[in-house]
Write an enzyme that holds these catalytic residues in place. Structure first.
Site, PDB file in Angstrom:
ATOM      1  CD  GLU A 178      -2.368  -2.031   0.580  1.00 31.72           C
ATOM      2  OE1 GLU A 178      -3.293  -2.457  -0.118  1.00 31.72           O
ATOM      3  OE2 GLU A 178      -1.494  -2.782   1.025  1.00 31.72           O
TER       4      GLU A 178
ATOM      5  CE1 TYR B 105       0.292   3.761   5.283  1.00 32.72           C
ATOM      6  CE2 TYR B 105      -0.500   1.600   4.631  1.00 32.72           C
ATOM      7  CZ  TYR B 105      -0.755   2.890   5.061  1.00 32.72           C
ATOM      8  OH  TYR B 105      -2.047   3.300   5.269  1.00 32.72           O
TER       9      TYR B 105
ATOM     10  NE  ARG C 230      -2.723  -6.391   2.028  1.00 37.38           N
ATOM     11  CZ  ARG C 230      -3.714  -5.664   2.541  1.00 37.38           C
ATOM     12  NH1 ARG C 230      -3.810  -5.507   3.849  1.00 37.38           N
ATOM     13  NH2 ARG C 230      -4.608  -5.118   1.753  1.00 37.38           N
TER      14      ARG C 230
ATOM     15  CG  HIS D 103      -2.877   4.342   0.969  1.00 36.21           C
ATOM     16  ND1 HIS D 103      -4.069   3.647   0.863  1.00 36.21           N
ATOM     17  CD2 HIS D 103      -2.318   3.926   2.131  1.00 36.21           C
ATOM     18  CE1 HIS D 103      -4.203   2.846   1.902  1.00 36.21           C
ATOM     19  NE2 HIS D 103      -3.157   2.993   2.683  1.00 36.21           N
TER      20      HIS D 103
ATOM     21  CD  GLN E 105     -21.392   7.866   2.038  1.00 37.29           C
ATOM     22  OE1 GLN E 105     -22.129   8.394   2.870  1.00 37.29           O
ATOM     23  NE2 GLN E 105     -21.833   7.517   0.850  1.00 37.29           N
TER      24      GLN E 105
END
Length: 830
Positions: A249, A251, A299, A337, A426
């Site tokens: 992701e 990181y 991951r 991201h 949301q």
């Protein structure tokens, strides 16, 4: 070649590969492809065997992780999500200054949250990310695990999870159960850190953080490795069954792996062998520190979806080396991201990225279990991925917010009772990015289990009310479901012939097919309550104020007579706001309700007035909907994953570096219309859309090359031809323009539909104090289903209380210390 340069590190993988198989089979070692076939046939041929689940045999096939760790009862992992329950490291002297309603120092709320999901039958859970040091914080004073004091706070979590037994079909489980298991995710954000102490492989700044990261020195890198191992050791001492090392992701670990962000020249930079040294050293140190009986999940970013990301050769080499270093499971990471490709939003088709995991599994280069992830939210999708041999395990995260019992219901064949995650972001991701405790649009109890308790028949006889509810949109459905469940007698009215309210329009929007599932869930739940005699449903029935007065004065009891209504809930929603534009009565002018609900025919050239959420939804609908040939509303499992991947430029074969297709190979679906989308306000259109999804809606329209977006518009008139005359800008720079369109669609906002409530107030009678507006009828604004469902649920739990009166009937979640700190930080930064 990458594989040859890393031969020394990967040498332990030179032996023939073997694949872990369900313990119910007699095969213990075998070539991968043969194992895959045997796993599938074992689950299929024994469908009538008591040791195999009759509904989802692959999903509930146990997985043996070896004698030191034991057996997972099923193939589902609850993936990591940052919920805000993980604790923080805010100094004690600061907490009183924040004046928060919940300081989140004690982790009991986190324990209850995970315990509820363990009771729901998931085989293994992973916490939200916890940092191994201060530099790795997500934000200022975020959660970390570096001290014995912090370690001890986590023991309540592991104790509660371990007290729960999970049903298993494994013959190695004598009592038919396995213990609940939970891993701590160790997350170092690197340059994604939202604080000035950010560090990374090199001094760079990410496009999603205002802080430039400092380059770690070689000694700092080695210290970071020790910090990861120390964090894992503390996690084991706290009772965790393992850790997940976040290596994807975008990181910190991911930042070391690619030359895009790693410009180093020491032993941790340069060649890929050097760039992958950090994750391998972390895994080795963690395994050495924690022993063989400790789960280590890594991951692994298998498709970065950014330019200059990892090549497939590098992914394979790292996977092999990680197995040699001691990982137990490799979990799939998809996209950084900062990637401009949706990976988890509702517009992503179910299981769209499982092909990435399948590619690694098919190549038979590692024998540890591989876990597929991203937009997997239904047991049918889980079963399909496992049966096809795409993966050994499935990670679902947000679906456990929507329904903590999703695994249990799947096991029992109760699919229609699952409250499906609609992937809206949301109340989960959007909350996480502003320091707010996560929740779920379709399940406001998520992460608030200790403050929202919905127990069947929990109210006392003297608290029981006869409640009339007018409207069955999101707010009305939520109120009815909760109120009837806890024991009130509820009568529901709706002038429509179906429940769901404006969700029935939302489900027609491309990318929002999951909204069908929410309506299905409430339909099933309300029918169960009706059969139990707790609910009377009157669809196709419009209620007048005089009818409310009559029902409120009725004295009939039982015998089929109408019961006196004690309190009324007005959940009638909203009406479209009609702007004051000369010529608005032209037949070419339509409202969004005409288009989405009434299925009005719309021409090729369209002007859309209003660029809020509704305007964007209508524009996307019109882009893709063919009035002449398409009257079918797709369900989520009908969405074409290949078409999605092609539209967004994802390399389905994963042969291109970063998993991206060259621009010339990107294929956009043909647009059905030409659209002009406008707003009165100055600035970017769609600025008020979801924090983590707004960019997707804007990008979809822009990339279609069929939508023109115009801000700062004044609507002058609609002429006799149905053409829209507008003025763009103000002052000397303003210019006029005539839009020669076939139709004009009004998406200019909403107004609350509260005629019944206002009539009660105007009457001045006793009824005025017994009528409560909720949802859109209480507050209009962008069809806010999150607020509506939360409001309906919370009011249903308190409606019995004498101090709950109209005007003082809106309740909200406790505000945590993290949210208060975030708000304070934003004020300083502004």
């Amino acid at each position: 070649m990458i594989l040859s340069t890393t031969a020394r590190i990967a040498s332990r993988q030179a032996r023939p590969r073997k694949r872990l198989l369900p313990s119910s089979t007699s095969i213990t070692t075998s070539h991968y492809s043969r194992s895959q076939r045997l796993l599938s046939s074992a689950a299929t041929n024994d469908a009538n065997n008591n040791d195999v689940n009759p509904h989802y045999p692959h999903m509930f096939t146990p997985l043996d992780l070896g004698p030191d760790i034991g057996t997972l009862p099923n193939r589902v992992i609850m993936g990591s999500m940052h919920t805000g329950l993980e604790g923080h490291s805010i100094p004690k002297f600061v907490l009183p200054l924040l004046n928060a309603e919940d300081d989140h120092v004690d982790l009991t709320e986190m324990a209850v949250y995970f315990a509820e999901r363990a009771k729901g039958g998931v085989g293994l859970m992973v916490t939200g990310g916890v940092s191994p040091n201060r530099q790795g914080w997500v934000g200022p004073f975020a959660g970390k695990l570096t001290t014995e004091t912090e370690r001890d706070r986590h023991k309540v979590v592991t104790d509660m999870v371990h007290s729960i037994r999970i049903p298993s079909y494994s013959p190695n489980s004598p009592d038919g159960t396995e213990p609940g298991r939970i891993c701590l995710q160790i997350l170092h954000t690197g340059r994604y850190a939202y604080h000035p102490f950010a560090v990374s492989a090199s001094s760079t700044r990410s496009p999603i953080s205002p802080f430039k990261a400092k380059e770690l020195s070689t000694s700092d890198v080695k210290g970071t490795i020790r910090d990861f191992a120390n964090c894992a050791t503390l996690a084991k001492e706290a009772g965790y069954d393992g850790v997940e090392i976040m290596g994807s992701e975008g990181y910190l670990i991911n930042q070391f792996l690619v030359s895009k962000t790693n410009h180093r020249s020491d032993e941790y930079g340069g060649s890929f062998e050097n760039r992958m040294r950090l994750p391998l050293d972390i895994v080795r140190e963690t395994r050495n520190a924690c022993g063989k009986d400790f789960i280590i999940i890594f991951r692994l970013s298998m498709s970065d979806l950014v330019q200059d990301g990892s090549s497939w050769e590098e992914v394979v080499a790292l996977a092999q080396a990680l197995e040699g270093a001691g990982v137990t499971i490799i979990n799939t990471g998809i996209g950084w991201h900062e990637a401009r490709i949706p990976t988890i939003a509702t517009s992503v088709p179910r299981g769209a990225f499982s092909f990435v995991t399948k590619k690694l599994r098919d190549e038979n280069v590692v024998s540890v279990p591989l876990c597929a992830t991203n937009r997997i939210n239904a047991p049918s999708t889980v079963e399909s991925i496992l049966a096809n041999g795409d993966a050994d395990l499935i990670s679902m995260a947000r679906p456990f917010l929507a329904d903590p019992d999703i695994v249990k219901k799947s096991r029992e064949g109760l699919d229609r009772e699952i409250n499906t995650c609609i992937a809206c972001n949301q109340a989960c991701l959007d909350h996480a990015f502003i320091g707010k405790t996560a929740s779920c649009l379709v399940n406001p109890r998520a992460c608030h289990e200790t403050e929202i308790s919905i127990e069947p028949n929990s109210i006392t006889p003297d608290q029981k009310l006869n409640i009339g509810v007018v409207g069955s949109g999101p707010a009305g459905m939520a109120f009815v479901h909760t109120a009837a469940t806890i024991g009130h007698n509820v009568t529901l009215f709706d002038k429509s012939e179906e429940i769901g309210g404006q969700f029935n329009m939302a489900k027609r929007i491309p990318g929002k097919e999951e909204f069908h599932e929410t309506i299905r869930y409430f339909t099933v739940q309300l029918e169960k309550l009706r059969k139990e005699g707790k609910l009377d449903v009157n669809l196709g029935t419009e209620v007048s104020f005089s009818e409310m007065e009559r029902r409120s004065s009725s004295t009939g009891e039982g015998g089929g007579a109408e019961k006196k209504i004690d309190k009324w809930i007005i959940a009638t929603g909203v009406d479209p706001r009609v702007p004051n534009i000369p010529g608005l009565d032209h037949p070419n002018v339509l409202s969004y309700i005409d288009v989405l609900r009434n299925k009005a025919k719309v021409g090729h050239k369209v002007a859309v007035i209003g660029a809020g959420g509704i305007g964007f939804d209508v524009s996307e609908y019109l882009l893709h909907h063919d009035d002449a040939h398409d009257d079918h509303d797709k369900r989520a499992d009908e969405v074409d994953a290949d078409e999605f991947l092609e539209n967004w430029g994802v390399d389905k074969n994963n042969t291109k570096r970063g998993g991206l297709l060259p621009d010339e190979d990107v294929k956009m679906t043909k647009s059905q219309r030409e659209i002009v989308l406008m707003q009165r306000k100055k600035g970017k259109l769609g600025a008020g859309l979801g924090k983590t999804t707004g960019w997707i809606h804007r990008s979809t329209l822009v990339r279609s090359k069929s939508v023109e977006m115009i801000p700062e518009v004044s609507y002058d008139k609609i002429d006799e031809n149905g053409h829209l005359h507008i003025t763009i800008g103000k002052g000397e720079k303003k210019k006029t323009r005539v839009l020669e369109v076939d139709n004009i669609v009004l998406c200019a906002g909403q107004i609350s539909k509260r005629d019944l409530q206002e009539a009660a107030v105007d009457s001045g009678g006793e009824l005025a104090g017994k009528v409560f507006a909720i949802g859109g009828a209480y507050q209009a604004g962008e069809l806010d289903a999150k607020r509506a469902i939360d409001m309906g649920t919370r009011l249903a739990l308190k409606i019995k209380d004498d101090d709950v009166v109209p005007g003082k009937h809106a309740f909200h979640a406790d505000i945590g210390a993290e949210e208060k700190l975030y708000d304070a930080m934003m004020k300083v930064m502004r």
